[in-house]
Every structure is written in C-alpha cells, then in structure tokens.
Design a protein around this motif. Structure first.
Motif, PDB file in Angstrom:
ATOM      1  N   LEU A 174      21.678  13.864  50.265  1.00  0.00           N
ATOM      2  CA  LEU A 174      21.753  13.283  48.925  1.00  0.00           C
ATOM      3  C   LEU A 174      22.718  14.090  48.076  1.00  0.00           C
ATOM      4  O   LEU A 174      22.733  15.324  48.147  1.00  0.00           O
ATOM      5  N   MET A 175      23.508  13.389  47.245  1.00  0.00           N
ATOM      6  CA  MET A 175      24.491  14.083  46.413  1.00  0.00           C
ATOM      7  C   MET A 175      24.790  13.263  45.162  1.00  0.00           C
ATOM      8  O   MET A 175      24.460  12.070  45.090  1.00  0.00           O
ATOM      9  N   SER A 176      25.409  13.903  44.205  1.00  0.00           N
ATOM     10  CA  SER A 176      25.875  13.205  43.016  1.00  0.00           C
ATOM     11  C   SER A 176      27.152  12.439  43.352  1.00  0.00           C
ATOM     12  O   SER A 176      28.004  12.921  44.102  1.00  0.00           O
ATOM     13  N   LYS A 177      27.285  11.243  42.787  1.00  0.00           N
ATOM     14  CA  LYS A 177      28.516  10.470  42.989  1.00  0.00           C
ATOM     15  C   LYS A 177      29.726  11.183  42.391  1.00  0.00           C
ATOM     16  O   LYS A 177      30.865  10.934  42.795  1.00  0.00           O
ATOM     17  N   ALA A 178      29.463  12.076  41.440  1.00  0.00           N
ATOM     18  CA  ALA A 178      30.555  12.805  40.800  1.00  0.00           C
ATOM     19  C   ALA A 178      30.973  14.048  41.582  1.00  0.00           C
ATOM     20  O   ALA A 178      31.959  14.694  41.226  1.00  0.00           O
ATOM     21  N   SER A 179      30.253  14.385  42.629  1.00  0.00           N
ATOM     22  CA  SER A 179      30.576  15.567  43.425  1.00  0.00           C
ATOM     23  C   SER A 179      31.785  15.291  44.314  1.00  0.00           C
ATOM     24  O   SER A 179      32.171  14.132  44.518  1.00  0.00           O
ATOM     25  N   ILE A 187      29.984  12.079  55.983  1.00  0.00           N
ATOM     26  CA  ILE A 187      30.582  13.402  55.837  1.00  0.00           C
ATOM     27  C   ILE A 187      30.568  14.105  57.186  1.00  0.00           C
ATOM     28  O   ILE A 187      29.725  13.830  58.041  1.00  0.00           O
ATOM     29  N   GLU A 188      31.505  15.022  57.364  1.00  0.00           N
ATOM     30  CA  GLU A 188      31.593  15.800  58.592  1.00  0.00           C
ATOM     31  C   GLU A 188      30.792  17.096  58.433  1.00  0.00           C
ATOM     32  O   GLU A 188      30.513  17.537  57.305  1.00  0.00           O
ATOM     33  N   LEU A 189      30.457  17.683  59.555  1.00  0.00           N
ATOM     34  CA  LEU A 189      29.664  18.916  59.530  1.00  0.00           C
ATOM     35  C   LEU A 189      30.400  20.027  58.790  1.00  0.00           C
ATOM     36  O   LEU A 189      29.786  20.804  58.052  1.00  0.00           O
ATOM     37  N   ASP A 190      31.722  20.118  58.959  1.00  0.00           N
ATOM     38  CA  ASP A 190      32.494  21.159  58.269  1.00  0.00           C
ATOM     39  C   ASP A 190      32.389  20.995  56.749  1.00  0.00           C
ATOM     40  O   ASP A 190      32.276  21.986  56.009  1.00  0.00           O
ATOM     41  N   ASP A 191      32.446  19.735  56.274  1.00  0.00           N
ATOM     42  CA  ASP A 191      32.302  19.484  54.842  1.00  0.00           C
ATOM     43  C   ASP A 191      30.898  19.862  54.370  1.00  0.00           C
ATOM     44  O   ASP A 191      30.729  20.413  53.269  1.00  0.00           O
ATOM     45  N   TYR A 192      29.919  19.555  55.179  1.00  0.00           N
ATOM     46  CA  TYR A 192      28.527  19.860  54.859  1.00  0.00           C
ATOM     47  C   TYR A 192      28.332  21.369  54.718  1.00  0.00           C
ATOM     48  O   TYR A 192      27.707  21.850  53.756  1.00  0.00           O
ATOM     49  N   LEU A 193      28.890  22.118  55.651  1.00  0.00           N
ATOM     50  CA  LEU A 193      28.708  23.571  55.631  1.00  0.00           C
ATOM     51  C   LEU A 193      29.538  24.225  54.522  1.00  0.00           C
ATOM     52  O   LEU A 193      29.158  25.285  54.006  1.00  0.00           O
ATOM     53  N   ALA A 194      30.656  23.596  54.124  1.00  0.00           N
ATOM     54  CA  ALA A 194      31.498  24.171  53.075  1.00  0.00           C
ATOM     55  C   ALA A 194      30.914  23.936  51.679  1.00  0.00           C
ATOM     56  O   ALA A 194      31.246  24.661  50.738  1.00  0.00           O
ATOM     57  N   ALA A 195      30.046  22.929  51.552  1.00  0.00           N
ATOM     58  CA  ALA A 195      29.463  22.612  50.249  1.00  0.00           C
ATOM     59  C   ALA A 195      28.317  23.565  49.906  1.00  0.00           C
ATOM     60  O   ALA A 195      27.832  24.322  50.757  1.00  0.00           O
ATOM     61  N   LEU A 244      25.253  20.013  43.893  1.00  0.00           N
ATOM     62  CA  LEU A 244      24.671  20.541  45.123  1.00  0.00           C
ATOM     63  C   LEU A 244      24.242  19.400  46.042  1.00  0.00           C
ATOM     64  O   LEU A 244      23.871  18.317  45.591  1.00  0.00           O
ATOM     65  N   LEU A 245      24.285  19.642  47.353  1.00  0.00           N
ATOM     66  CA  LEU A 245      23.792  18.687  48.335  1.00  0.00           C
ATOM     67  C   LEU A 245      22.316  18.956  48.615  1.00  0.00           C
ATOM     68  O   LEU A 245      21.872  20.103  48.625  1.00  0.00           O
ATOM     69  N   LEU A 246      21.563  17.889  48.860  1.00  0.00           N
ATOM     70  CA  LEU A 246      20.154  18.011  49.208  1.00  0.00           C
ATOM     71  C   LEU A 246      19.904  17.265  50.511  1.00  0.00           C
ATOM     72  O   LEU A 246      20.175  16.068  50.606  1.00  0.00           O
ATOM     73  N   THR A 247      19.415  17.963  51.518  1.00  0.00           N
ATOM     74  CA  THR A 247      19.017  17.334  52.774  1.00  0.00           C
ATOM     75  C   THR A 247      17.516  17.062  52.696  1.00  0.00           C
ATOM     76  O   THR A 247      16.720  17.985  52.547  1.00  0.00           O
ATOM     77  N   ASP A 262      23.567   7.463  39.503  1.00  0.00           N
ATOM     78  CA  ASP A 262      24.637   8.435  39.756  1.00  0.00           C
ATOM     79  C   ASP A 262      24.400   9.258  41.018  1.00  0.00           C
ATOM     80  O   ASP A 262      25.065  10.273  41.239  1.00  0.00           O
ATOM     81  N   LEU A 263      23.447   8.820  41.869  1.00  0.00           N
ATOM     82  CA  LEU A 263      23.172   9.516  43.118  1.00  0.00           C
ATOM     83  C   LEU A 263      23.605   8.648  44.295  1.00  0.00           C
ATOM     84  O   LEU A 263      23.650   7.421  44.226  1.00  0.00           O
ATOM     85  N   HIS A 264      23.897   9.319  45.398  1.00  0.00           N
ATOM     86  CA  HIS A 264      24.399   8.638  46.594  1.00  0.00           C
ATOM     87  C   HIS A 264      23.879   9.398  47.809  1.00  0.00           C
ATOM     88  O   HIS A 264      23.796  10.625  47.802  1.00  0.00           O
ATOM     89  N   SER A 265      23.513   8.685  48.877  1.00  0.00           N
ATOM     90  CA  SER A 265      23.038   9.343  50.088  1.00  0.00           C
ATOM     91  C   SER A 265      23.825   8.848  51.293  1.00  0.00           C
ATOM     92  O   SER A 265      24.273   7.693  51.337  1.00  0.00           O
ATOM     93  N   VAL A 266      23.989   9.726  52.280  1.00  0.00           N
ATOM     94  CA  VAL A 266      24.688   9.395  53.524  1.00  0.00           C
ATOM     95  C   VAL A 266      23.894   9.961  54.692  1.00  0.00           C
ATOM     96  O   VAL A 266      23.029  10.833  54.518  1.00  0.00           O
ATOM     97  N   GLU A 267      24.202   9.492  55.883  1.00  0.00           N
ATOM     98  CA  GLU A 267      23.557  10.024  57.079  1.00  0.00           C
ATOM     99  C   GLU A 267      23.918  11.492  57.242  1.00  0.00           C
ATOM    100  O   GLU A 267      25.013  11.934  56.869  1.00  0.00           O
ATOM    101  N   ALA A 268      23.004  12.247  57.832  1.00  0.00           N
ATOM    102  CA  ALA A 268      23.282  13.658  58.096  1.00  0.00           C
ATOM    103  C   ALA A 268      24.385  13.782  59.145  1.00  0.00           C
ATOM    104  O   ALA A 268      24.454  12.968  60.076  1.00  0.00           O
TER     105      ALA A 268
END
Length: 317
Positions: A174-179, A187-195, A244-247, A262-268
């Motif tokens: 879960l993340m903000s649409k403004a993020s 999203i890719e794992l590299d993006d996930y770990l960089a956030a 911030l990202l929330l899993t 203003d929130l958006h979710s994607v697959e892990a």
C-alpha cells in the motif's frame, strides 16, 4: 464447606465484581443495587474467610484467593448457562445474547463492520464484543465458555476444537498515490527495497506470516523501516501523508483504499504463499443453536471457495 448451604447467585456477583473491578458496575451489570452487591460480597467473604477484593486506586483488586477461584467459578457458570440453554432454540429476532469474538484489529477492521451490519438487520437485540487475545488466551477462554468464536490465521487449537476455513489471505503493498511509486500498477523488488517503509507488527500469526514471507524473499533485513507500528489505527493517514510503503494483508489494504482516494495498492514484488483465515470454536458449543447461528452467518458472509478445500468444517486432530 457444604455446597448446599451456598446461594449460587453469590458466584454471579463474584464474577461481575472480578470483571468490572467495581461494586457499582457489577450492580449495573446484574441489575442489582450497590448495597445488594456489597451485602453479597460480605457473605462471600464470610464463606471463604478472605477479603476476596481489596479497594485500591485501580478499583476492587482481587486477592490471591479470588484469583484462584475465578477460573472454576467462571467455568461452572458457563456450564450452568449451557445446561439452561440446552435444547432451547436460538431466536435471533428476539434474542439479547452477547457473543464474544476473539479477533485482532485487522479482523475488527475488515470483518466486524460487515458482520455487524448484517446481524443488526436479522437480530437487532444481539450484542457483540471483540476480544484481543493471544492464541493461548483465546483457547483457554473458549474452553471456559468466555469466548464464542475465534477468527484469524491461528493454527488449529487442539482436539476439542472445530475449525472452518473462511478464505485465503495474501499480502500487498500500500502506498500514497503522491509517492514516487504511487502511479505504478506493479513494482519491482529493487524499487521496494529502495523505498522507505512503515512496518505493521501486530501480535499474532499474521505478523509471523509476513516475516516468513519477507525472509523467503530475502527482504526481511533489507527494508528501510522508518516506523514500526503495533496497531492499525492511524496507518491510513501515515501512509497517505508520509510516502512510506506498507506491506499488509490484502483485505486490510482494500479497506484502507476504500476510505481514502489518495491511496493505491499493488501486488507484492515477491512470492506470497496464501494463508488461511479460519473460525474456530470449542466442542462444548458445537450444538449450541446460538453459536451455530453465528458460525453460519460468518461463513455465509466471508467464505470463499478454494480448490484445496474439502470439508466445510472439521474437528481438529
């Protein structure tokens, strides 16, 4: 001590004082005056030759003798209630029964609103009480008749309990649409770990499932966790305003997205093994018509079929 010489109503008073830590509140619960409760407590003190409860700044604090008495007294009251209700048909339209459900704050946010909405239309006088307890606490209190149903991803509670699968749960991000990642559909794992992340760490097996999932993905110790939260309260605003990202469990994320545009979710961005959400109950209430009504209502509202599913309900081995 001769049981024939004891007024069994005294045990109801004892239980009420123990639960409320107050003579006044115990009277309100039982429909008795404060003086009547005080008189009953006096008789109990004489019978057991102990103060049982001592006044303090925190209310009526139980003595060691009272602490030893509460479990067998509550178990006895539960057995008597079951005996009185045995064979009596539960009538939801007229019942004023209180059902106690062991569920964590995820379940309370995701499942209880729909349950309450539907139940109020069918059984307007029925009341519900949610209980936040560990698996061991929930199991013990169900054994003593203090909790009707347990909802969650707990493992089977033992041979004297029944379980019924409701649905499979998974995790999403879960993340903000403004993020920076808020406009992406994946999203890719590299993006996930960089956030940067907020780590939601509730008590219970849901957190264990997430920790195991992150560990298998090699992400457990590589995430940049800015905030660790023990409760879901406030997480929606935190994610929406912090970047911030929330899993989180998919249904929790869905409820959060529904509350804020203003929130958006994607697959892990890693493999997530689905885990079961079940309802469990003790065998002593398996034939209880009220408990059966509640189980059937919950099953009807939340059950989703799975290719792995066989029997709709099973007794634990």
């Amino acid at each position: 001590m001769n049981i024939n010489s004891i007024d069994l109503n005294l045990f109801l008073v004892f239980q009420a004082i123990y639960a409320t830590r107050s003579v006044t509140l115990a009277g309100d619960r039982l429909g008795m005056t404060q003086s009547a409760v005080s008189n009953a407590l006096k008789r109990m003190r004489e019978r057991f030759n102990d103060a049982l409860f001592v006044r303090s700044a925190d209310g009526m604090v139980p003595t060691p003798v009272a602490e030893r008495l509460i479990a067998p007294i509550e178990e006895g009251i539960a057995c008597l209630v079951q005996a009185v209700d045995q064979g009596r048909t539960f009538e939801p339209e007229t019942s004023s029964r209180t059902f106690r459900i062991a569920v964590n704050d995820i379940g309370q946010l995701v499942m209880v609103p729909e349950l309450l909405s539907v139940a109020r239309g069918i059984a307007p006088g029925v009341r519900f009480e949610t209980v936040d307890a560990s698996m061991a606490e929930a199991r013990q209190r169900m054994l003593h008749g203090q909790i009707d149903i347990a909802l969650g991803s707990w493992e089977p509670m033992g041979p004297s309990f029944y379980q019924q699968r409701l649905f499979d749960e998974t995790f999403v991000v879960l993340m903000s649409k403004a993020s920076p990642l808020g406009t992406r559909e994946r999203i890719e794992l590299d993006d996930y770990l960089a956030a940067e992340h907020v780590a939601y760490r509730p008590q219970g097996t849901t957190d264990s499932q997430l920790q195991q999932t992150l560990d298998r993905a090699g992400a457990l110790d590589r995430r940049r966790v800015v905030l660790t939260a023990a409760h879901s309260l406030g997480l929606t605003s935190i994610v929406a305003t912090s970047g911030l990202l929330l899993t989180a469990p998919a249904r929790l994320a869905k409820a959060m997205v529904a509350s804020r545009a203003d929130l958006h979710s994607v697959e892990a961005p890693f493999e997530v093994r689905p885990f079961e959400i079940r309802q469990q109950w003790h065998e002593r209430f398996h034939q209880d018509s009220g408990n059966r009504w509640l189980r059937e209502l919950i099953f009807g509202l939340f059950h989703e079929r799975s290719s792995r599913e066989h029997a709709p309900q099973t007794r634990n081995k």
